[in-house]
Design a protein around this motif. Structure first.
Motif, PDB file in Angstrom:
ATOM      1  N   ALA A  85      43.560  44.117 -30.686  1.00 21.15           N
ATOM      2  CA  ALA A  85      42.232  43.532 -30.459  1.00 21.15           C
ATOM      3  C   ALA A  85      42.114  42.929 -29.062  1.00 21.15           C
ATOM      4  N   GLU A  86      43.166  42.301 -28.598  1.00 19.69           N
ATOM      5  CA  GLU A  86      43.141  41.619 -27.310  1.00 19.69           C
ATOM      6  C   GLU A  86      43.272  42.571 -26.122  1.00 19.69           C
ATOM      7  N   HIS A  87      44.129  43.593 -26.262  1.00 17.13           N
ATOM      8  CA  HIS A  87      44.452  44.457 -25.123  1.00 17.13           C
ATOM      9  C   HIS A  87      43.934  45.881 -25.248  1.00 17.13           C
ATOM     10  N   GLY A  88      43.621  46.318 -26.472  1.00 12.73           N
ATOM     11  CA  GLY A  88      43.232  47.701 -26.707  1.00 12.73           C
ATOM     12  C   GLY A  88      44.461  48.573 -26.879  1.00 12.73           C
ATOM     13  N   ALA A  89      44.254  49.748 -27.480  1.00 16.48           N
ATOM     14  CA  ALA A  89      45.370  50.645 -27.766  1.00 16.48           C
ATOM     15  C   ALA A  89      46.025  51.177 -26.497  1.00 16.48           C
ATOM     16  N   VAL A  90      45.241  51.323 -25.440  1.00 15.45           N
ATOM     17  CA  VAL A  90      45.758  51.852 -24.183  1.00 15.45           C
ATOM     18  C   VAL A  90      46.149  50.672 -23.304  1.00 15.45           C
ATOM     19  N   SER A  91      47.366  50.161 -23.545  1.00 17.49           N
ATOM     20  CA  SER A  91      47.801  48.957 -22.837  1.00 17.49           C
ATOM     21  C   SER A  91      49.318  48.825 -22.887  1.00 17.49           C
ATOM     22  N   GLU A  92      49.827  48.026 -21.963  1.00 17.46           N
ATOM     23  CA  GLU A  92      51.269  47.787 -21.908  1.00 17.46           C
ATOM     24  C   GLU A  92      51.802  47.117 -23.173  1.00 17.46           C
ATOM     25  N   PRO A  93      51.167  46.042 -23.666  1.00 15.54           N
ATOM     26  CA  PRO A  93      51.728  45.403 -24.862  1.00 15.54           C
ATOM     27  C   PRO A  93      51.787  46.341 -26.071  1.00 15.54           C
ATOM     28  N   VAL A  94      50.822  47.234 -26.193  1.00 11.32           N
ATOM     29  CA  VAL A  94      50.815  48.147 -27.335  1.00 11.32           C
ATOM     30  C   VAL A  94      51.947  49.167 -27.222  1.00 11.32           C
ATOM     31  N   VAL A  95      52.137  49.793 -26.054  1.00 12.58           N
ATOM     32  CA  VAL A  95      53.222  50.780 -25.960  1.00 12.58           C
ATOM     33  C   VAL A  95      54.592  50.120 -26.092  1.00 12.58           C
ATOM     34  N   ARG A  96      54.708  48.874 -25.644  1.00 12.59           N
ATOM     35  CA  ARG A  96      55.962  48.131 -25.857  1.00 12.59           C
ATOM     36  C   ARG A  96      56.253  47.994 -27.352  1.00 12.59           C
ATOM     37  N   GLN A  97      55.232  47.586 -28.106  1.00 14.89           N
ATOM     38  CA  GLN A  97      55.405  47.418 -29.548  1.00 14.89           C
ATOM     39  C   GLN A  97      55.609  48.760 -30.251  1.00 14.89           C
ATOM     40  N   MET A  98      55.026  49.823 -29.710  1.00 15.94           N
ATOM     41  CA  MET A  98      55.236  51.156 -30.281  1.00 15.94           C
ATOM     42  C   MET A  98      56.697  51.581 -30.150  1.00 15.94           C
ATOM     43  N   VAL A  99      57.316  51.330 -29.002  1.00 18.90           N
ATOM     44  CA  VAL A  99      58.734  51.657 -28.820  1.00 18.90           C
ATOM     45  C   VAL A  99      59.579  50.845 -29.795  1.00 18.90           C
ATOM     46  N   ALA A 100      59.346  49.546 -29.848  1.00 18.68           N
ATOM     47  CA  ALA A 100      60.125  48.687 -30.751  1.00 18.68           C
ATOM     48  C   ALA A 100      59.963  49.145 -32.196  1.00 18.68           C
ATOM     49  N   GLY A 101      58.744  49.489 -32.574  1.00 13.33           N
ATOM     50  CA  GLY A 101      58.480  49.943 -33.939  1.00 13.33           C
ATOM     51  C   GLY A 101      59.142  51.269 -34.260  1.00 13.33           C
ATOM     52  N   ALA A 102      59.146  52.185 -33.290  1.00 18.51           N
ATOM     53  CA  ALA A 102      59.782  53.491 -33.509  1.00 18.51           C
ATOM     54  C   ALA A 102      61.289  53.337 -33.663  1.00 18.51           C
ATOM     55  N   VAL A 103      61.895  52.487 -32.847  1.00 19.15           N
ATOM     56  CA  VAL A 103      63.341  52.243 -32.962  1.00 19.15           C
ATOM     57  C   VAL A 103      63.638  51.612 -34.323  1.00 19.15           C
ATOM     58  N   ARG A 104      62.844  50.624 -34.692  1.00 21.50           N
ATOM     59  CA  ARG A 104      63.052  49.923 -35.968  1.00 21.50           C
ATOM     60  C   ARG A 104      62.860  50.875 -37.159  1.00 21.50           C
ATOM     61  N   ALA A 105      61.822  51.696 -37.122  1.00 23.53           N
ATOM     62  CA  ALA A 105      61.495  52.569 -38.255  1.00 23.53           C
ATOM     63  C   ALA A 105      62.475  53.723 -38.427  1.00 23.53           C
TER      64      ALA A 105
END
Length: 166
Positions: A75-95
């Motif tokens: 909501a704050e940064h939008g899907a196309v943003s640094e914080p989102v891709v950072r969390q996507m990497v962390a989530g992919a590693v975790r999952a």
């Protein structure tokens, strides 16, 4: 910059060779590329030795449900943003439990762009988890396919260079 099928194949093979050499596994978390990075990596016979998963999280809901991207970050940064891709990497590693993951989220066009994030804006991340992730933003020219092709080539080359530093 154009990205030909041959360039994509060469970059995918180079990354595959490096993953094999290092004994590492990888996952992709893709949005605007729709699984194209995983497709390039798995075009090669024997790629199951290093590609564990390809996650296409095109919608914000999928980014949250599958990768654990926080709703407030979207909501704050939008899907196309640094914080989102950072969390996507962390989530992919975790999952998936892989050694390294890549994430891509961008505006491939032809619509969907804004003044702040015009068509061709793509955010990338690659890393081993939240404490070791690199991010980049690129602005590509061309139509939807050209933006997507350039994005795939860029991330394949970027994660290859990253792995060489580990």
């Amino acid at each position: 910059m154009q990205a030909t099928d041959q360039q994509l194949e060469t970059a995918g093979n180079a990354l595959g060779d490096l993953l094999i050499q290092q004994g590492r596994t990888m996952a992709t978390a893709e949005s605007c590329t729709g699984g194209w990075v995983a497709k390039v990596l798995t075009d090669r016979a024997g790629s199951s030795a290093y590609v564990m998963a390809g996650l296409v999280t095109y919608s914000n809901e999928a980014k949250q449900a599958i990768l654990g991207v926080e709703e407030k970050v979207l909501a704050e940064h939008g899907a196309v943003s640094e914080p989102v891709v950072r969390q996507m990497v962390a989530g992919a590693v975790r999952a998936t439990g892989v050694d390294v993951a890549v994430a891509i989220s961008g505006v491939a066009g032809p619509g969907g762009g804004s003044e702040e994030k015009p068509v061709g804006t793509v955010w990338f991340a690659w890393g081993t988890g939240p404490d070791n992730t690199q991010t980049r933003v690129q602005h590509f020219d061309g139509d939807r396919e050209q933006v997507r092709r350039q994005s795939v080539l860029y991330v394949l080359q970027g994660v290859t260079e990253f792995l060489k530093t580990l």
